[in-house]
Write a protein that holds these residues in place. Structure first.
Motif, short mmCIF file in Angstrom:
data_model
loop_
_atom_site.label_atom_id
_atom_site.label_comp_id
_atom_site.label_asym_id
_atom_site.label_seq_id
_atom_site.Cartn_x
_atom_site.Cartn_y
_atom_site.Cartn_z
N TRP A 49 1.02 -1.10 0.44
CA TRP A 49 -0.25 -0.18 0.08
C TRP A 49 1.13 1.39 0.21
CZ3 TRP A 49 -4.70 -0.04 -1.57
CH2 TRP A 49 -5.85 -1.07 -0.95
N PRO A 50 1.54 1.64 -1.56
CA PRO A 50 2.32 2.71 -1.28
C PRO A 50 2.03 3.75 -1.12
CG PRO A 50 2.40 1.37 -3.54
CD PRO A 50 1.33 1.24 -2.34
N ASN A 51 1.93 4.90 -0.38
CA ASN A 51 1.83 6.42 -0.19
C ASN A 51 1.28 7.08 -1.03
OD1 ASN A 51 1.77 5.59 2.85
ND2 ASN A 51 4.08 6.66 2.96
N VAL A 52 0.31 7.97 -1.67
CA VAL A 52 0.23 8.74 -2.41
C VAL A 52 1.88 10.52 -2.07
CG1 VAL A 52 -1.49 10.75 -3.23
CG2 VAL A 52 -2.56 8.31 -2.08
N PRO A 53 2.06 10.43 -3.74
CA PRO A 53 2.80 11.14 -3.61
C PRO A 53 2.63 12.76 -3.02
CG PRO A 53 2.19 11.19 -5.73
CD PRO A 53 1.91 10.09 -5.07
N ALA A 54 3.66 13.37 -1.92
CA ALA A 54 3.33 14.13 -1.39
C ALA A 54 2.47 15.60 -2.98
CB ALA A 54 4.95 15.22 -0.72
N ALA A 91 0.45 15.48 -5.19
CA ALA A 91 -0.78 14.79 -5.66
C ALA A 91 -2.18 15.40 -6.97
CB ALA A 91 -2.25 14.01 -4.67
N ASP A 92 -0.90 16.10 -7.82
CA ASP A 92 -1.19 17.07 -9.18
C ASP A 92 -2.35 15.84 -9.45
OD1 ASP A 92 0.65 16.39 -9.96
OD2 ASP A 92 1.30 18.74 -10.35
N ASP A 93 -3.44 16.31 -10.75
CA ASP A 93 -3.83 15.90 -11.95
C ASP A 93 -2.32 15.51 -12.54
OD1 ASP A 93 -5.96 16.40 -11.85
OD2 ASP A 93 -6.46 18.21 -12.07
N ALA A 94 -0.89 16.08 -12.58
CA ALA A 94 -0.22 15.28 -13.64
C ALA A 94 0.06 14.22 -12.96
CB ALA A 94 0.91 16.26 -13.39
N ALA A 95 0.54 14.32 -11.88
CA ALA A 95 1.20 12.98 -10.97
C ALA A 95 -0.25 11.60 -11.49
CB ALA A 95 1.37 13.15 -9.62
N TRP A 96 -1.48 12.04 -10.27
CA TRP A 96 -2.35 11.10 -10.77
C TRP A 96 -2.46 10.12 -13.11
CZ3 TRP A 96 -5.31 8.02 -9.14
CH2 TRP A 96 -6.64 7.11 -9.62
N GLN A 97 -2.31 11.20 -13.44
CA GLN A 97 -1.89 10.75 -14.71
C GLN A 97 -1.24 10.09 -15.14
OE1 GLN A 97 -4.55 11.20 -17.05
NE2 GLN A 97 -5.83 12.28 -15.46
N GLN A 98 -0.10 10.63 -14.17
CA GLN A 98 1.11 9.34 -14.48
C GLN A 98 1.13 7.69 -13.58
OE1 GLN A 98 4.78 11.91 -12.59
NE2 GLN A 98 4.53 13.09 -14.52
N ALA A 99 0.60 8.58 -12.29
CA ALA A 99 -0.21 7.18 -11.35
C ALA A 99 -0.84 5.87 -12.31
CB ALA A 99 -0.31 7.55 -10.63
N GLN A 100 -1.45 6.69 -13.31
CA GLN A 100 -2.47 5.86 -14.32
C GLN A 100 -1.48 4.99 -15.47
OE1 GLN A 100 -6.53 7.23 -14.94
NE2 GLN A 100 -5.51 9.28 -14.01
N ALA A 101 -0.91 5.97 -16.13
CA ALA A 101 -0.36 5.96 -17.02
C ALA A 101 1.18 4.21 -16.61
CB ALA A 101 0.85 6.46 -17.29
N ARG A 102 1.12 4.30 -15.06
CA ARG A 102 2.41 3.75 -14.90
C ARG A 102 1.61 2.50 -14.32
NH1 ARG A 102 3.73 7.67 -11.30
NH2 ARG A 102 2.98 6.46 -9.79
N LEU A 103 0.41 2.73 -13.82
CA LEU A 103 -0.69 1.10 -13.96
C LEU A 103 -0.80 0.73 -15.75
CD1 LEU A 103 -2.79 -0.70 -12.19
CD2 LEU A 103 -4.19 0.52 -13.09
N GLY A 104 -0.75 0.54 -16.48
CA GLY A 104 -1.01 0.32 -17.76
C GLY A 104 -0.05 -0.36 -18.41
N GLN A 105 1.47 1.01 -18.18
CA GLN A 105 2.49 -0.15 -18.28
C GLN A 105 3.03 -1.38 -17.29
OE1 GLN A 105 4.65 3.41 -17.21
NE2 GLN A 105 4.46 4.08 -19.36
N ALA A 106 2.47 -1.70 -16.43
CA ALA A 106 2.74 -2.44 -15.88
C ALA A 106 1.69 -3.89 -16.38
CB ALA A 106 2.56 -2.02 -14.57
N HIS A 107 0.45 -2.95 -16.55
CA HIS A 107 -0.69 -4.23 -17.22
C HIS A 107 0.23 -5.11 -18.20
CE1 HIS A 107 -4.06 -5.87 -18.53
NE2 HIS A 107 -4.09 -4.84 -20.15
#
Length: 162
Positions: free
Chosen positions: A80-85, A87-103
């Motif tokens: 359960w990693p911490n949300v980045p300090a 936490a703006d829209d750019a970081a949120w889009q990056q988190a979703q992109a990393r999820l897609g890359q892992a998939h």
């Protein structure tokens, strides 16, 4: 159709396809803002962003398990990693992109398996005591179920914003 092809189909449906259980993970995440993703509308529940990071962790964990044929981690902090300090829209889009890359990386790796690999048992790792050894079949079906479980949680959290 081989069993591996069926499993890949189930991963695609759960992640961004036409899932029997309801909207896919990406459809459920569509339109969620960073502010919504970090919110905790239900006491004691994880945020949507925390769930996305958790899902990425488990996709990468299953990838490593298949690569190394071992029942390995994540650590508690990785689970359960911490949300980045920031936490703006750019970081949120990056988190979703990393999820897609892992998939996509996992699907590419699984595409190299054969049906008889599904019977292989994961070797226990001496430094990892959580979980029980099992077959690749159980591991991979379990991850699809994990996706659907957390997609349902995200769908419920979304309702708090309506």
């Amino acid at each position: 159709m081989t069993e591996i092809e069926r499993l890949l189909d189930q991963f695609r449906r759960a992640y961004n396809g036409d899932s029997w259980a309801g909207p896919s993970l990406t459809a459920t995440l569509h339109g969620i803002t960073a502010a919504q993703a970090t919110a905790h509308p239900l006491a004691g529940a994880h945020s949507i962003w925390e769930i996305v990071l958790h899902l990425e962790t488990w996709i990468r964990t299953v990838y490593r398990r298949v690569e190394q044929n071992k029942l390995i981690g994540p650590t508690d902090a990785e689970n359960w990693p911490n949300v980045p300090a920031v936490a703006d829209d750019a970081a949120w889009q990056q988190a979703q992109a990393r999820l897609g890359q892992a998939h996509e990386q996992l699907l590419a790796r699984l595409g190299h398996l054969r049906d008889n690999d599904l019977n292989r048992e994961l070797a226990p790792a001496p430094d990892y005591s959580a979980g029980t050894p099992g077959s690749y079949y159980v591991l991979l079906h379990g991850l699809v179920q994990h996706h659907l479980y957390h997609t349902g949680q995200i769908a419920l959290l979304r309702k708090a914003f309506a």
